[in-house]
Each structure stands twice: as structure tokens, then as C-alpha cells.
Design an enzyme around this catalytic site. Sequence first.
Site, mmCIF file in Angstrom:
data_model
loop_
_atom_site.group_PDB
_atom_site.id
_atom_site.type_symbol
_atom_site.label_atom_id
_atom_site.label_comp_id
_atom_site.label_asym_id
_atom_site.label_seq_id
_atom_site.Cartn_x
_atom_site.Cartn_y
_atom_site.Cartn_z
ATOM 1 N N ASP A 4 42.719 51.837 33.756
ATOM 2 C CA ASP A 4 41.648 52.837 33.843
ATOM 3 C C ASP A 4 41.601 53.535 35.201
ATOM 4 O O ASP A 4 41.085 54.643 35.309
ATOM 5 C CB ASP A 4 40.293 52.179 33.566
ATOM 6 C CG ASP A 4 40.101 51.887 32.089
ATOM 7 O OD1 ASP A 4 40.981 52.269 31.296
ATOM 8 O OD2 ASP A 4 39.079 51.289 31.730
ATOM 9 N N HIS A 5 42.121 52.867 36.241
ATOM 10 C CA HIS A 5 42.134 53.436 37.597
ATOM 11 C C HIS A 5 43.557 53.346 38.163
ATOM 12 O O HIS A 5 44.254 52.345 37.943
ATOM 13 C CB HIS A 5 41.180 52.672 38.520
ATOM 14 C CG HIS A 5 39.761 52.710 38.064
ATOM 15 N ND1 HIS A 5 38.858 53.638 38.516
ATOM 16 C CD2 HIS A 5 39.080 51.923 37.185
ATOM 17 C CE1 HIS A 5 37.684 53.434 37.943
ATOM 18 N NE2 HIS A 5 37.790 52.391 37.134
ATOM 19 N N HIS A 6 43.969 54.379 38.877
ATOM 20 C CA HIS A 6 45.302 54.395 39.498
ATOM 21 C C HIS A 6 45.255 53.519 40.759
ATOM 22 O O HIS A 6 45.085 54.006 41.877
ATOM 23 C CB HIS A 6 45.675 55.833 39.841
ATOM 24 C CG HIS A 6 47.103 56.008 40.267
ATOM 25 N ND1 HIS A 6 47.903 54.960 40.701
ATOM 26 C CD2 HIS A 6 47.888 57.115 40.322
ATOM 27 C CE1 HIS A 6 49.092 55.403 41.015
ATOM 28 N NE2 HIS A 6 49.119 56.713 40.794
#
Length: 202
Positions: A79-81
Site C-alpha cells: 500500500d505504501h512505497h
Amino acid sequence: MIKKLVKKARFWYLTRIKWRRYQFGPNFYAGLRVSLWAKDTLTIGRNFYIGRDSQIETDCVIGDNVIFGNCVAIVGKYDHHFQQIGYPIRLASRIRDDHYDWKGKGQLTRIEDDVWVGYGSIIMSGVTLAKGCIIAAGAVVTRDTEPYSIYGGNPAKKIANRFNSLQDLQTHEQKEKELQHLFNAYTGIQGLAIKKETHGTH
């Protein structure tokens, strides 16, 4: 009567207005405080039941006659880099952002027909829950499952077959085909009444 109308109006609002971007089969049921989000695709089959405080937050295709207990979550692995150089995770690009172009983009989770996901389970994005399987309460599913199998634990592992014998499974599959017209016409929440076998007299 009024309670029925209120419930019907609520489901109409959820599927036709709040979640109008997504596709729903007939006889959809959602408990209180359910959250649905998908970047591109969320398709749900007939007779889907999702319990209160559950959430889907990834692209997902769900088959027919699927049950999610309360507090079930389907969540993204990426969901997050978190490898974005120079950026704290909180400030890095998220899959919800229009410009996101990292892992997880286009990843599809598949829940096949006749699956039961127990209370508090977490399904990670990209996996397939095969037809007829059961996910025990509190399990964390990180890999694909086998059909008609029971999984539990963190990470989830197969702990049993759903049916006691191959003969029972084969009989189930045959009966399921014979009763398909009942499933297609089903509009309730409770289980269907058991049809008693009739035997001729000798």
C-alpha cells in the site's frame, strides 16, 4: 415491515450510490461499518455476506455464496512505497495516489465460490482462495489455498480437508449442481431449509 424496508433502502444506497464504482451480484448483505475500496476492480457475486467492521482495500473478484465473518480484512501487501529513497513511509507514495507506479499495482485478489472467511482473518492482496475453502478465525493468508480445504494460523497453513472423504466431496459437488436453481433464487440471510429425501415404500 418497516425494518425490512429500511434494510433494503440501506443496501440500495450502498450498492447504487456509495459504492457505485463497483459491481455487485444480487442479494448482497453488508454489516455495519463495512469499508470497501479498490483502485480499479471490485466485482462481487451473488449471495455475498460481509460482517460488521470488515474491509476490502484492494482490487478483488469475489464469487458466489461467499461469507466474510465480522472484522475480516483484505489488505494490500504494497500500500505504501516503502523503498522510495529519501522519503519516510508516511510521506512516500501510496497505492491510492494517481501517480503510484510501484509494486502491487494491478495485483488482483480472487475469492472463488463457496468460501467462508472466519472472524478477524486477514487476506493479503494477490492471493486466491480456492473454491469451497474455509479460513479459520484470526488467520493471516499470504498464499493461495487449495479447494475444499481448511486453513488457520499466521501465516495460514492447511490444517484439514473440508469433507471427511473424497466420496463426500464428490457427492457434494453433484448435489450442488442439482440445487443450483435454489441458490440462484435465494434472497435471504438464513441458510436454506434442508430438503428431506423421500423414499418409496416397499
